[in-house]
Structure formats: C-alpha cells, structure tokens
Write a protein that holds these residues in place. Structure first.
Motif, mmCIF file in Angstrom:
data_model
loop_
_atom_site.group_PDB
_atom_site.id
_atom_site.type_symbol
_atom_site.label_atom_id
_atom_site.label_comp_id
_atom_site.label_asym_id
_atom_site.label_seq_id
_atom_site.Cartn_x
_atom_site.Cartn_y
_atom_site.Cartn_z
ATOM 1 N N LYS A 2 15.488 8.541 43.391
ATOM 2 C CA LYS A 2 16.110 8.879 44.670
ATOM 3 C C LYS A 2 16.357 7.629 45.508
ATOM 4 N N GLU A 3 15.371 6.735 45.521
ATOM 5 C CA GLU A 3 15.508 5.515 46.315
ATOM 6 C C GLU A 3 16.608 4.620 45.760
ATOM 7 N N ALA A 4 16.693 4.545 44.441
ATOM 8 C CA ALA A 4 17.741 3.742 43.808
ATOM 9 C C ALA A 4 19.124 4.296 44.155
ATOM 10 N N CYS A 5 19.249 5.608 44.111
ATOM 11 C CA CYS A 5 20.525 6.243 44.458
ATOM 12 C C CYS A 5 20.874 6.001 45.921
ATOM 13 N N ARG A 6 19.871 6.076 46.778
ATOM 14 C CA ARG A 6 20.114 5.876 48.210
ATOM 15 C C ARG A 6 20.617 4.465 48.484
ATOM 16 N N LEU A 7 19.973 3.458 47.884
ATOM 17 C CA LEU A 7 20.364 2.068 48.096
ATOM 18 C C LEU A 7 21.780 1.803 47.591
ATOM 19 N N TYR A 8 22.122 2.452 46.458
ATOM 20 C CA TYR A 8 23.466 2.250 45.900
ATOM 21 C C TYR A 8 24.522 2.882 46.801
ATOM 22 N N LYS A 9 24.279 4.112 47.215
ATOM 23 C CA LYS A 9 25.274 4.828 48.017
ATOM 24 C C LYS A 9 25.435 4.243 49.409
ATOM 25 N N GLU A 10 24.365 3.642 49.924
ATOM 26 C CA GLU A 10 24.453 2.994 51.236
ATOM 27 C C GLU A 10 25.118 1.628 51.145
ATOM 28 N N GLY A 11 25.272 1.115 49.908
ATOM 29 C CA GLY A 11 25.904 -0.177 49.720
ATOM 30 C C GLY A 11 24.953 -1.348 49.800
ATOM 31 N N THR A 12 23.645 -1.055 49.924
ATOM 32 C CA THR A 12 22.661 -2.137 50.018
ATOM 33 C C THR A 12 22.601 -2.938 48.720
ATOM 34 N N ILE A 13 22.550 -2.216 47.604
ATOM 35 C CA ILE A 13 22.575 -2.842 46.278
ATOM 36 C C ILE A 13 23.586 -2.091 45.435
ATOM 37 N N ARG A 14 24.603 -2.763 44.943
ATOM 38 C CA ARG A 14 25.654 -2.104 44.176
ATOM 39 C C ARG A 14 25.578 -2.430 42.688
ATOM 40 N N ASN A 15 24.577 -3.186 42.293
ATOM 41 C CA ASN A 15 24.418 -3.557 40.888
ATOM 42 C C ASN A 15 23.516 -2.536 40.206
ATOM 43 N N LEU A 16 24.110 -1.694 39.358
ATOM 44 C CA LEU A 16 23.339 -0.625 38.724
ATOM 45 C C LEU A 16 22.285 -1.162 37.779
ATOM 46 N N SER A 17 22.603 -2.215 37.065
ATOM 47 C CA SER A 17 21.635 -2.802 36.127
ATOM 48 C C SER A 17 20.416 -3.319 36.889
ATOM 49 N N HIS A 18 20.662 -3.978 38.025
ATOM 50 C CA HIS A 18 19.560 -4.496 38.840
ATOM 51 C C HIS A 18 18.693 -3.354 39.366
ATOM 52 N N LEU A 19 19.348 -2.277 39.854
ATOM 53 C CA LEU A 19 18.598 -1.120 40.348
ATOM 54 C C LEU A 19 17.791 -0.472 39.241
ATOM 55 N N SER A 20 18.383 -0.398 38.044
ATOM 56 C CA SER A 20 17.697 0.202 36.905
ATOM 57 C C SER A 20 16.431 -0.553 36.560
ATOM 58 N N ARG A 21 16.525 -1.895 36.548
ATOM 59 C CA ARG A 21 15.354 -2.725 36.226
ATOM 60 C C ARG A 21 14.327 -2.679 37.348
ATOM 61 N N THR A 22 14.790 -2.728 38.583
ATOM 62 C CA THR A 22 13.876 -2.765 39.731
ATOM 63 C C THR A 22 13.038 -1.498 39.839
ATOM 64 N N PHE A 23 13.689 -0.348 39.653
ATOM 65 C CA PHE A 23 12.991 0.927 39.833
ATOM 66 C C PHE A 23 12.525 1.551 38.516
ATOM 67 N N GLY A 24 12.829 0.888 37.400
ATOM 68 C CA GLY A 24 12.370 1.390 36.101
ATOM 69 C C GLY A 24 12.971 2.723 35.718
ATOM 70 N N VAL A 25 14.268 2.888 36.011
ATOM 71 C CA VAL A 25 14.938 4.141 35.665
ATOM 72 C C VAL A 25 16.057 3.854 34.668
ATOM 73 N N ASP A 26 16.420 4.867 33.920
ATOM 74 C CA ASP A 26 17.474 4.727 32.921
ATOM 75 C C ASP A 26 18.813 4.484 33.617
ATOM 76 N N ARG A 27 19.556 3.475 33.163
ATOM 77 C CA ARG A 27 20.814 3.114 33.799
ATOM 78 C C ARG A 27 21.843 4.236 33.696
ATOM 79 N N LYS A 28 21.911 4.882 32.526
ATOM 80 C CA LYS A 28 22.874 5.967 32.341
ATOM 81 C C LYS A 28 22.559 7.131 33.280
ATOM 82 N N ALA A 29 21.263 7.457 33.372
ATOM 83 C CA ALA A 29 20.863 8.552 34.263
ATOM 84 C C ALA A 29 21.172 8.203 35.713
#
Length: 208
Positions: A2-29
């Motif tokens: 949820k936090e990863a999605c929030r940061l992406y949608k708010e424009g704080t972090i737009r790099n999906l690979s970085h968010l995936s590694r940071t939060f330990g979630v599957d990039r495709k999901a």
C-alpha cells in the motif's frame, strides 16, 4: 504494498524497480496495482481477472439496481460476469467463463460498500404508485381536494373516514440480493400484484 502504491501515485517515487526493492514486493504485482488493473487491497498472489475499474462499475450498478427494486442475487451476478467474460474473450480459469464462490467472496471483500441482504417482495404496480411523485401530487392536490369540495367536508372531520386495504401474501418468497451496505429497506419488485393473499380492510374516523 500500500505504501509503495501511495508513493508512486503521489509522484514521490516513480521508479517501480526501486519501489519493488525498497519495500520487498513483486514488481509485476506492484505494476498491476499502480496501473489500476487490480485493487490495491488485493492480496499478493491473488489473481483478479476483471480490472479494478470494471469491478467498480459493477459494484455501482448493483447498488443502483437494488435501489430500483431489481437487486441481483449471487447467481445472477455470476451470470452477468460470465456474459462479460465471453463477450470480451477474456482468459480466465472460470468454467465456461462463469465465476464461482471463490471469486464472489473475493469480490465482496474488495467492495465493502456492498452487502448481502434479504429482500422484501414489492409488486411493480405498488412500487410505481409509491415512487412517482406526480401520482401522489395528483391524488392529494386534485382528486382528494375535488372530493372534499364536492361533498363540502372541509370543516366536517367527523364525516371523514380513512380506509386502508392491505394484503398478506400467504406464500411469500424473498431472495438474498446484493445492495448498498446500510440500506434501510431492500425491496424486490415482482412482475404482477403478488401471489394468493389475504386482504384486510380497516376503517377509522379521523375526528377525535
């Protein structure tokens, strides 16, 4: 997630690979959720075969239909989804495109604004008479007023009686339908005026 999605949608972090590694979630999901292919609330590993937007539209339609007296049962919802899946040639594991209980349970979890309610039978003719403002206005402002004028009863309450007729259906049937959570009453229209019933008529003078 949820936090990863929030940061992406708010424009704080737009790099999906970085968010995936940071939060330990599957990039495709993560991609499926930020692109609104599936709900953010969906559990990881859970497959959703209709888009979030499509399911949101279905939920809205179900709420409106229940307000109109045409609430859908679980079986009817499955039929509706089957028609959509077949018409759009979607690849799903559903048998002949018709979702089962697991899909329904997941759909209800993702749409807490819906609930399964026991409906009350209401004939279509009574529903129309109850909901049409023009009919009620015509009755009180024209029919009733003319009757009181013709009989000169405006100042004679002791000569005015209220008569009410109601029917008790001897074999009532009701169904569990989908409706907006918190709805006070959930009515289900019937095509005719109801099955065999016992009629009771009550008469009472309005003058005390």
């Amino acid at each position: 997630m949820k936090e990863a999605c929030r940061l992406y949608k708010e424009g704080t972090i737009r790099n999906l690979s970085h968010l995936s590694r940071t939060f330990g979630v599957d990039r495709k999901a993560l991609t499926q959720r930020v692109k609104d292919y599936i709900s953010v609330e969906a559990h990881q590993g859970q497959q959703v075969y209709l888009s979030t937007g499509t399911e949101r539209e279905i939920s809205g339609c179900l709420q409106v239909l229940s307000q109109w007296g045409w609430g859908f049962t679980r079986s009817e919802l499955s039929d509706l989804v089957q028609e959509y899946v077949v018409a759009n040639n979607l690849d799903t594991p559903f048998t002949q495109g018709r979702p089962g209980r697991k899909w329904f349970d997941r759909f209800m979890r993702d749409h807490p604004e819906l609930s399964v309610r026991k409906s009350e039978q209401f004939s279509e003719t009574r529903a129309i008479a109850t909901n049409e403002t023009a009919i009620l206005d015509h009755w009180f402002n024209e029919v009733l007023k003319k009757t009181l004028d013709d009989a000169q009863l405006h100042n004679k309450p002791e000569n005015i009686y209220n008569v009410d007729e109601t029917g008790f259906i001897t074999d009532p049937t009701s169904e569990m339908v989908l409706a907006r959570k918190g709805s006070k009453n959930v009515y289900q229209k019937t095509g005719g005026s109801g099955k065999e019933q016992i009629t009771m008529c009550n008469k009472q003078c309005s003058w005390l």
